[in-house]
Design a protein around this motif. Sequence first.
Motif, PDB file in Angstrom:
ATOM      1  N   PHE A 136       0.840  -1.202   0.000  1.00 54.10           N
ATOM      2  CA  PHE A 136       0.000   0.000   0.000  1.00 54.10           C
ATOM      3  C   PHE A 136       0.875   1.251   0.000  1.00 54.10           C
ATOM      4  O   PHE A 136       0.615   2.206  -0.743  1.00 54.10           O
ATOM      5  N   TYR A 137       1.926   1.238   0.814  1.00 51.40           N
ATOM      6  CA  TYR A 137       2.860   2.372   0.849  1.00 51.40           C
ATOM      7  C   TYR A 137       3.516   2.539  -0.516  1.00 51.40           C
ATOM      8  O   TYR A 137       3.602   3.652  -1.054  1.00 51.40           O
ATOM      9  N   THR A 140       1.086   3.973  -3.005  1.00 54.33           N
ATOM     10  CA  THR A 140       0.801   5.373  -2.715  1.00 54.33           C
ATOM     11  C   THR A 140       1.996   6.265  -3.048  1.00 54.33           C
ATOM     12  O   THR A 140       1.855   7.305  -3.704  1.00 54.33           O
ATOM     13  N   GLN A 143       2.236   6.704  -6.579  1.00 49.21           N
ATOM     14  CA  GLN A 143       0.976   7.174  -7.162  1.00 49.21           C
ATOM     15  C   GLN A 143       0.399   6.212  -8.191  1.00 49.21           C
ATOM     16  O   GLN A 143      -0.169   6.600  -9.206  1.00 49.21           O
ATOM     17  N   LYS A 160     -11.744   7.416   2.970  1.00 48.86           N
ATOM     18  CA  LYS A 160     -10.664   8.337   2.603  1.00 48.86           C
ATOM     19  C   LYS A 160     -10.237   9.180   3.796  1.00 48.86           C
ATOM     20  O   LYS A 160      -9.038   9.444   3.991  1.00 48.86           O
ATOM     21  N   LEU A 172       2.211   7.970   5.566  1.00 47.72           N
ATOM     22  CA  LEU A 172       2.157   7.969   4.107  1.00 47.72           C
ATOM     23  C   LEU A 172       2.637   9.336   3.638  1.00 47.72           C
ATOM     24  O   LEU A 172       2.333  10.349   4.273  1.00 47.72           O
ATOM     25  N   GLU A 175      -1.600  11.478  -0.238  1.00 46.32           N
ATOM     26  CA  GLU A 175      -2.811  10.687  -0.349  1.00 46.32           C
ATOM     27  C   GLU A 175      -2.739   9.758  -1.550  1.00 46.32           C
ATOM     28  O   GLU A 175      -2.078  10.062  -2.551  1.00 46.32           O
ATOM     29  N   PRO A 176      -3.403   8.612  -1.469  1.00 46.96           N
ATOM     30  CA  PRO A 176      -3.381   7.682  -2.601  1.00 46.96           C
ATOM     31  C   PRO A 176      -3.993   8.297  -3.853  1.00 46.96           C
ATOM     32  O   PRO A 176      -4.805   9.219  -3.787  1.00 46.96           O
ATOM     33  N   ASN A 177      -3.596   7.752  -4.981  1.00 45.26           N
ATOM     34  CA  ASN A 177      -4.187   8.089  -6.265  1.00 45.26           C
ATOM     35  C   ASN A 177      -5.367   7.126  -6.462  1.00 45.26           C
ATOM     36  O   ASN A 177      -5.225   6.051  -7.034  1.00 45.26           O
ATOM     37  N   TYR A 178      -6.535   7.529  -5.946  1.00 41.68           N
ATOM     38  CA  TYR A 178      -7.672   6.621  -5.930  1.00 41.68           C
ATOM     39  C   TYR A 178      -8.228   6.389  -7.332  1.00 41.68           C
ATOM     40  O   TYR A 178      -8.561   7.330  -8.054  1.00 41.68           O
TER      41      TYR A 178
END
Length: 299
Positions: A136-137, A140, A143, A160, A172, A175-178
């Motif tokens: 996950f890291y 993220t 991206q 979120k 992190l 923020e993640p690239n959702y």
Amino acid sequence: MSNSSRKGQLELGINRSPEKDRNFHLGGRSFYFFDFDDNIAFLTTPLILFHKTDRHEVKISSGDFAQYHQSIGKSGPYADYDLDFCDMTGTFRNFRDHHIEDIEKLQGKKQIFVQDVAEALGFPDFQWKGPSWECFYHATFNQRPLSVITARGHHPETLKDGIRVFVQNKLLPLEPNYLSVYPVSHKETRALLGDAELKEGTAELKQRAIRASVETAIETYGYNPHHRFGMSDDDPKNIQLIAEEMTRLKARFPEMSFFLIETQHGNFVKHEIKLGGLRGEKVENLSQLSFFEEDRQKS
């Protein structure tokens, strides 16, 4: 959380350089799909079982629920207990959003999920980091387009908000690239997945969410035979149906690559979905920073 715990994660980020997708030179992208509980992180959010006769409550963890849910009320340690599906008072009440008055919001009250993420960060890393945390890291940090596909019933924005707590605590880098967020017990999300009558089970809804996420990926980033998709989950039934759905997707998009990662019981087993079946290997979760970018340069 102590400064030393945060420092270790920050140093990991500082020593890294962003990496391109494995198939970037061919126009392919890597897409990461994550279950949240017991994969990205271990939270203390309890599920509630009710005794069949006197209705007294017993709390169990999400890990225990994943292991025993098919035998609850029938056999095993929870043979004398039932599930209750009321969102407000039942088994999953802590996995749903609850109405918060405006005055409570001004006073800083948060949804249960956000509170539980913040509470988890008060424990040492090895207690709250799930087996897919490093993946996950990695996704993220670089991206990669990612999807969160979870059995929880919170609003997607609540998920979120909870993940944003990791960013706020420097765990992190951003923020993640959702690509998509599918809490498949959330009623509006279920309707979006074609289950307006609320008849489908969690595993079946996760299948639909995976299919929808793959379709969104192709719609957003274009069709490319070199796209790669990976999904991690810990629930045995979910894993079985995820494999079935990815097999169908592999038949539909045979040039693309699909991977399933089992994270149950602390293991990390990676399967590649082939037209002729699964190919699996057990790997060490602490060194597996990527689902499927095997030749990436590790920092």
